[in-house]
Each structure stands twice: as structure tokens, then as C-alpha cells.
Design an enzyme around this catalytic site. Structure first.
Site, PDB file in Angstrom:
ATOM      1  N   ARG A  56     -10.747  48.340  26.138  1.00 26.55           N
ATOM      2  CA  ARG A  56     -12.040  49.842  25.210  1.00 26.55           C
ATOM      3  C   ARG A  56     -11.436  50.816  26.583  1.00 26.55           C
ATOM      4  NH1 ARG A  56     -17.375  46.247  22.355  1.00 26.55           N
ATOM      5  NH2 ARG A  56     -15.132  45.256  21.225  1.00 26.55           N
TER       6      ARG A  56
ATOM      7  N   SER B  77     -22.888  40.850  18.917  1.00 24.48           N
ATOM      8  CA  SER B  77     -23.390  41.200  17.637  1.00 24.48           C
ATOM      9  C   SER B  77     -22.994  40.380  16.502  1.00 24.48           C
ATOM     10  CB  SER B  77     -23.217  42.457  17.967  1.00 24.48           C
ATOM     11  OG  SER B  77     -23.993  43.385  18.603  1.00 24.48           O
TER      12      SER B  77
ATOM     13  N   GLU C 298     -26.923  42.926  25.924  1.00 25.96           N
ATOM     14  CA  GLU C 298     -26.274  42.125  24.465  1.00 25.96           C
ATOM     15  C   GLU C 298     -24.863  41.610  24.897  1.00 25.96           C
ATOM     16  OE1 GLU C 298     -22.869  42.320  22.534  1.00 25.96           O
ATOM     17  OE2 GLU C 298     -23.479  44.692  22.973  1.00 25.96           O
TER      18      GLU C 298
ATOM     19  N   ARG D  26     -19.721  38.419  29.750  1.00 26.06           N
ATOM     20  CA  ARG D  26     -20.538  38.551  29.730  1.00 26.06           C
ATOM     21  C   ARG D  26     -21.210  36.836  29.669  1.00 26.06           C
ATOM     22  NH1 ARG D  26     -22.923  43.331  27.105  1.00 26.06           N
ATOM     23  NH2 ARG D  26     -21.769  44.715  27.847  1.00 26.06           N
TER      24      ARG D  26
ATOM     25  N   ARG E 158     -19.227  46.109  31.954  1.00 27.20           N
ATOM     26  CA  ARG E 158     -18.639  46.430  31.123  1.00 27.20           C
ATOM     27  C   ARG E 158     -17.387  47.329  31.225  1.00 27.20           C
ATOM     28  NH1 ARG E 158     -20.738  49.610  27.595  1.00 27.20           N
ATOM     29  NH2 ARG E 158     -22.679  49.524  27.770  1.00 27.20           N
TER      30      ARG E 158
END
Length: 423
Positions: free
Chosen positions: A260, A350, A347, A388, A275
């Protein structure tokens, strides 16, 4: 992609549903375009029928020696008009599609209103954050002190938002991915699937990543895309197919690298691994019928929760509000792990149902009991984001001397290592 028939049936409801996401009213503009397109299509069909009739009449005149000059002139005129009408239909189709493909999915009625994550709703919590007798450190402080997490070298190799892991920390990351795969395959009934990390634009479009997220993805010089998540190729496996009903549900899981660009993330989570431009993730995808999709959403979310429970990581499940729900999702549950170093819930997964939103874009269908094709429902969820999860393990299992205790369930994957210490 939205169903125009639903828009025609209830334009006010269509606008009201999208207003919850902050979208302007578009129903009337779309209906006007749709009206013009249908009128052009009708005119085109009438001309095509007239042309076929004229052709028959010309054939009859030629067989009897009659004069067909006037009819031939009419055919020529009809051909030119048909070309104009077809061009108009194509133009209007393009305008309608360009509008529809940029509209987010309609939200489930149970999604709470709200502009951002502050309006998300706590569903339940597992575990209690551990009370440390010392000042808990963040993962990058722990990793760098251990000599096993190197951001400086990664920056020299690739730039910002990359990391080099070494030794037992690299092995711990690999162990987490393998543990998650084994759990989802062995206990949760998913089929392990190895997927390409390069896909074409059609695949990205079908899973709602284009055109909306083009600036957040990496594209190669030959026009292919590095996947932002294995959801893209896993879901696209059923694109342009009509599946038998007894083949559903299909449950697939993959461990893959994800990429990403993190466009718009300047200044956010600049330290550490939270990130990254490149990261590992275990992704679950389900293909099911409309009748079973809500139950499948709950099942998938529980599968992700099991990972955290077996690792002993405190987490909470959040139902995302309208303003925080992703573009393609009708409803999303986020799992947030407790990070003692940050003293915050972050988070880590998801799990979303897109209903038939993606299926319409990729034309993925199944044949129902009535024998007629209908669109499948697609669901996706992180099970989990490996990097994560590594952060969560490091911060929750840190000790006063900076070493990391290896959770019991991971020790078989670590060759029996119980504690990660500085080399």
C-alpha cells in the site's frame, strides 16, 4: 456496483442511504441518464427491426425485377442513424457506469450513524489489559534494543515505511503467519490458497479497488498492480462465473505480502511497523448466498477473534459507524488489540460483508433453487494482519529486561524457544 433497478424503484431511498456516508444526491441525475439511454436503445432496436424488414423487401424486389433504389437509400440512412444511436448508448452507458463505480456500498440498516471512529460502537471485549510493574515500551523500542528490528537499514534499502527483521523476531513473524494458517485451515474450515501478488486492472476493479483507490496502490510499468490485500485475487477467483448453489459457501485463506502506498498518511504512525508499504497478512474470503451472508459475517469475525484469544491478546470488537465503514463494505467489524506501549487499542483486523456489491462488478453469480442466476455475496476479513499481531505480541509479552516471552501456542513454530533475548 449498485443495481439500477433498485434505484428506479426507490430513488429517494437510494439517496437517503448514500447520504449516511456523506454522499450528495445522485438519483435524479442517474435516472435522467438512464431515461435517455433507454430511449436511445428503443430507437436503435426499432431501426434494427425496420432495417431487417427493408432488407427482406429489397430481396423480394430484386427477385421480381422491381426497383429497390428508394429502399436501399433508406437502409443507408438507417445504418448511419444506427451508428449514431449506438454511439449515444455507449456514451450514456459510460456516464452511468462512471457515476455508479464511484459510489460506496449501501450500509446495513444496523450500522450506526457517525462521521468518524469516535462513533464506532463497542460490541464486546476479550481480556483485561495487563498491568505492568515497569514502563511498557513500544514495539520499535523493544525490537531495536534487541538488535532484531532495523528501520535504518530498511530506509537505506527502500525508503520510509519499511523494516528489516532479523533472527528470532523474523522467525516470530513467520511463526505467527503459519499459526494463523493452520488454525483457519485445521479448525475453521478454510481452504489454503496461494495467490499472485500481481493482478490486472480488471481484477482490481471487480473487488472495488479501482478507480477509488488507485492512488493508494502500487502499479507496475506493464500496467499490473501489487495487491493491497489477498482479498483481491481470492475474491476474483469466482469472477465471471455461475456457481452451483451446492458449491457454496466457499471459504479461502491466504498468507501473502501486501502493498500500500499509504497516500494521505503523512505524519501518521511514522515510527515502527504499524503503517508499512509492505506487510504480511492472512486474509479470509467467503463466497456465499444472500441468505447466509450475515451468519457468515459473524462466523468469519469469530475466526479472527480466535487467533487473538489463543494468543492471549486483549481485544475488543467494534461495529464501525457510517463514516468509518470502508467504500465497498455494507457492514464492518473491527478487532482492536490492546498495545501497552502505546496505551491504546489499535485495529488488527477488519471483517466486512460487501453483500452483492463486488459480485455485480465482477459478475459473480450462483444458480439458485429456481434455476435462475443470482449474484453471490462476498465477505473478507483479516485473520490477522501479521505485522500488527507481531507488535501486539511484543508489547503484551515484554518483560522488564526488554526480552519477549513467546506465547505457548507459538512455541512449536519457534523450535521450542520460550523467550526472545538480545543476540
Amino acid at each position: 456496483m449498485h443495481d439500477l433497478r433498485a434505484l428506479r424503484a426507490d430513488p429517494e431511498g437510494f439517496d437517503a442511504a448514500l447520504k449516511r456516508r456523506g454522499e450528495p444526491a445522485v438519483a435524479q441525475a442517474l435516472l435522467l441518464l438512464d431515461h435517455d439511454r433507454r430511449a436511445a436503445e428503443t430507437a436503435l432496436q426499432e431501426l434494427q427491426a425496420r432495417r431487417r424488414q427493408i432488407s427482406k423487401e429489397i430481396g423480394g424486389l430484386r427477385r421480381t425485377g422491381g426497383d429497390s433504389t428508394a429502399l436501399e437509400a433508406e437502409v443507408a440512412g438507417a445504418k448511419a442513424r444506427m451508428e449514431d444511436l449506438q454511439a449515444r448508448v455507449d456514451e450514456l452507458d459510460g456516464q452511468i457506469r462512471a457515476t455508479l463505480e464511484r459510489l460506496p456500498n449501501r450500509l446495513d440498516a444496523g450500522v450506526p450513524d457517525g462521521a468518524d471512529e469516535s462513533a464506532n460502537v463497542l460490541v464486546h471485549q476479550f481480556g483485561t489489559p495487563r498491568e505492568f510493574t515497569f514502563a511498557a515500551r513500544e514495539h520499535f523500542e523493544l525490537g531495536e534494543a534487541l538488535g532484531l528490528m532495523d528501520f535504518e537499514t530498511a530506509s537505506r534499502l527502500s525508503g520510509a515505511r519499511f523494516v528489516v527483521l532479523r533472527g528470532q523476531l523474523a522467525r516470530l513473524e513467520r511463526a505467527l503467519g503459519q499459526f494463523m494458517l493452520d488454525l483457519h485451515v485445521g479448525e475453521n474450515g478454510y481452504t489454503e490458497t496461494a495467490v499472485p501478488v500481481l493482478v490486472n486492472s480488471e481484477t482490481m476493479y471487480g473487488t472495488d479497488k479501482l478507480p477509488k483507490f488507485a492512488d493508494q496502490s502500487f502499479r507496475t510499468e506493464d500496467g499490473r498492480w501489487l495487491i493491497p490485500t489477498a482479498e483481491v485475487p481470492l475474491t476474483a477467483v469466482v469472477g465471471a462465473q455461475i456457481l452451483p448453489a451446492d458449491a457454496l459457501p466457499q471459504r479461502m485463506v491466504a498468507l501473502s505480502a501486501c502493498f500500500r502506498s499509504e497516500a494521505g498518511a503523512a505524519g501518521r504512525d511514522t515510527r515502527g511497523m504499524l503503517r508499512q508499504h509492505q506487510f504480511q497478512k492472512v486474509e479470509m474470503v467467503s463466497i456465499t448466498t444472500p441468505e447466509e451472508s450475515d451468519a457468515e459475517h459473524e462466523r468469519m469475525t469469530r475466526c479472527a477473534e480466535m487467533v487473538l484469544e489463543k494468543l492471549g491478546i486483549p481485544y475488543r470488537r467494534m461495529l464501525l459507524c457510517a463514516g468509518d465503514t470502508g467504500f465497498g463494505a455494507a457492514r464492518t467489524f473491527d478487532l482492536e488489540a490492546w498495545l501497552p506501549g502505546q496505551k491504546a487499542w489499535r485495529e488488527i483486523s477488519s471483517c466486512s460483508t460487501t453483500r452483492d456489491f463486488q459480485a455485480r462488478r465482477m459478475n459473480a453469480r450462483y444458480r439458485g433453487a429456481d434455476g435462475k442466476p443470482a449474484f453471490v455475496h462476498t465477505l473478507n476479513g483479516s485473520g490477522l494482519a501479521v505485522g500488527r499481531t507481531l507488535i501486539a505480541v511484543m508489547e503484551n509479552y515484554q518483560t522488564v529486561d526488554g526480552s519477549i516471552t513467546v506465547p505457548d501456542v507459538l512455541r512449536p513454530y519457534m523450535g521450542g524457544i520460550e523467550v526472545i533475548r538480545r543476540a
